[in-house]
Design a protein around this motif. Structure first.
Motif, PDB file in Angstrom:
ATOM      1  N   PRO A  19       0.829  -1.210   0.000  1.00  0.00           N
ATOM      2  CA  PRO A  19       0.000   0.000   0.000  1.00  0.00           C
ATOM      3  C   PRO A  19       0.860   1.256   0.000  1.00  0.00           C
ATOM      4  O   PRO A  19       0.518   2.246  -0.652  1.00  0.00           O
ATOM      5  CB  PRO A  19      -0.795  -0.102   1.308  1.00  0.00           C
ATOM      6  N   GLU A  20       1.988   1.217   0.700  1.00  0.00           N
ATOM      7  CA  GLU A  20       2.868   2.393   0.777  1.00  0.00           C
ATOM      8  C   GLU A  20       3.393   2.762  -0.617  1.00  0.00           C
ATOM      9  O   GLU A  20       3.422   3.935  -0.991  1.00  0.00           O
ATOM     10  CB  GLU A  20       4.054   2.122   1.720  1.00  0.00           C
ATOM     11  N   PHE A  21       3.801   1.757  -1.371  1.00  0.00           N
ATOM     12  CA  PHE A  21       4.320   1.970  -2.717  1.00  0.00           C
ATOM     13  C   PHE A  21       3.250   2.644  -3.593  1.00  0.00           C
ATOM     14  O   PHE A  21       3.533   3.595  -4.328  1.00  0.00           O
ATOM     15  CB  PHE A  21       4.744   0.630  -3.323  1.00  0.00           C
ATOM     16  N   LEU A  22       2.020   2.145  -3.506  1.00  0.00           N
ATOM     17  CA  LEU A  22       0.936   2.703  -4.322  1.00  0.00           C
ATOM     18  C   LEU A  22       0.616   4.133  -3.894  1.00  0.00           C
ATOM     19  O   LEU A  22       0.462   5.029  -4.731  1.00  0.00           O
ATOM     20  CB  LEU A  22      -0.308   1.817  -4.211  1.00  0.00           C
ATOM     21  N   ARG A  23       0.514   4.330  -2.604  1.00  0.00           N
ATOM     22  CA  ARG A  23       0.173   5.664  -2.068  1.00  0.00           C
ATOM     23  C   ARG A  23       1.200   6.712  -2.478  1.00  0.00           C
ATOM     24  O   ARG A  23       0.847   7.849  -2.787  1.00  0.00           O
ATOM     25  CB  ARG A  23       0.087   5.591  -0.541  1.00  0.00           C
ATOM     26  N   GLN A  24       2.489   6.314  -2.456  1.00  0.00           N
ATOM     27  CA  GLN A  24       3.548   7.253  -2.858  1.00  0.00           C
ATOM     28  C   GLN A  24       3.330   7.751  -4.276  1.00  0.00           C
ATOM     29  O   GLN A  24       3.782   8.836  -4.641  1.00  0.00           O
ATOM     30  CB  GLN A  24       4.913   6.556  -2.803  1.00  0.00           C
ATOM     31  N   ARG A  25       2.689   6.936  -5.093  1.00  0.00           N
ATOM     32  CA  ARG A  25       2.426   7.317  -6.480  1.00  0.00           C
ATOM     33  C   ARG A  25       1.022   7.897  -6.674  1.00  0.00           C
ATOM     34  O   ARG A  25       0.563   8.054  -7.798  1.00  0.00           O
ATOM     35  CB  ARG A  25       2.626   6.094  -7.383  1.00  0.00           C
ATOM     36  N   GLY A  26       0.339   8.143  -5.580  1.00  0.00           N
ATOM     37  CA  GLY A  26      -0.993   8.740  -5.667  1.00  0.00           C
ATOM     38  C   GLY A  26      -2.061   7.764  -6.121  1.00  0.00           C
ATOM     39  O   GLY A  26      -3.116   8.170  -6.617  1.00  0.00           O
ATOM     40  N   ILE A  27      -1.786   6.470  -5.959  1.00  0.00           N
ATOM     41  CA  ILE A  27      -2.743   5.441  -6.408  1.00  0.00           C
ATOM     42  C   ILE A  27      -3.546   4.944  -5.209  1.00  0.00           C
ATOM     43  O   ILE A  27      -2.971   4.467  -4.223  1.00  0.00           O
ATOM     44  CB  ILE A  27      -1.986   4.268  -7.077  1.00  0.00           C
ATOM     45  N   ASP A  28      -4.877   5.088  -5.295  1.00  0.00           N
ATOM     46  CA  ASP A  28      -5.690   4.582  -4.191  1.00  0.00           C
ATOM     47  C   ASP A  28      -6.784   3.619  -4.668  1.00  0.00           C
ATOM     48  O   ASP A  28      -7.662   3.232  -3.912  1.00  0.00           O
ATOM     49  CB  ASP A  28      -6.292   5.721  -3.369  1.00  0.00           C
ATOM     50  N   LEU A  29      -6.735   3.270  -5.934  1.00  0.00           N
ATOM     51  CA  LEU A  29      -7.643   2.242  -6.466  1.00  0.00           C
ATOM     52  C   LEU A  29      -6.821   1.265  -7.299  1.00  0.00           C
ATOM     53  O   LEU A  29      -6.185   1.665  -8.282  1.00  0.00           O
ATOM     54  CB  LEU A  29      -8.737   2.887  -7.333  1.00  0.00           C
TER      55      LEU A  29
END
Ligand SMILES: [Mg+2]
Length: 166
Positions: A19-29
């Protein structure tokens, strides 16, 4: 969006994504291919690793949606049991299922990623839709057709890896 067969990101397996990797890229879906990305074609029983990963993603607030081309009930049943939104018959690489998912979650493509094991459906579909394409290794290539297709994908995987290095 550009027609491209090159994945934006490559991971060894789905559960390596955090989740951290995705969040860093602004991805939440996160859109998920099902067959050979979450479960092999040959089994209906999820690994403990997958179940723990699903829990971790959900706890982090990353929204999940299975977007599968499958016409069988396996993905839908799994999603019912594990309370995941599921779109089957999604016709990747056309945008139909991806569009349905974006509409369902009121999401913009830039805040999404699509993870899957196939270049010609998952990666192409994600790239054309403006979503971040993430390629993972197929869980199990259990027949000759899957092996042949995977062989045909190798030049694109090679190019994508080379692009990341240079
Ligand atoms: Mg697949």
């Amino acid at each position: 969006m550009p027609f491209s067969l090159l994945p934006k990101l490559i991971f060894h397996k789905l559960t390596d994504l955090t989740p951290e990797f995705l969040r860093q890229r602004g991805i939440d879906l996160l859109m998920l291919d099902f067959d050979n990305t979450m479960l092999p074609y040959t089994s209906r029983i999820p690994s403990q690793e997958l179940l723990s990963w699903l829990d971790r993603m959900r706890q982090s607030g990353v929204r999940l949606c299975v977007v599968s081309n499958s016409k069988k009930d396996k993905a839908a049943r799994f999603c019912r049991e594990h309370e995941i939104v599921c779109i089957t018959h999604s016709k990747k690489p056309t945008g139909r299922g991806i569009r349905q998912c974006l509409e369902h979650f009121h999401a913009e493509p830039r805040q999404t990623a699509l993870v899957g094991d196939q270049i010609f459906t998952d990666v192409l579909g994600a790239n054309c839709a403006g979503s971040t394409s993430i390629l993972v290794k197929p869980i199990h290539l259990h027949n000759i057709w899957l092996k042949l297709r995977h062989g045909a994908e190798q030049p694109f995987i090679y190019l994508a890896r080379k692009r990341r290095i240079t």
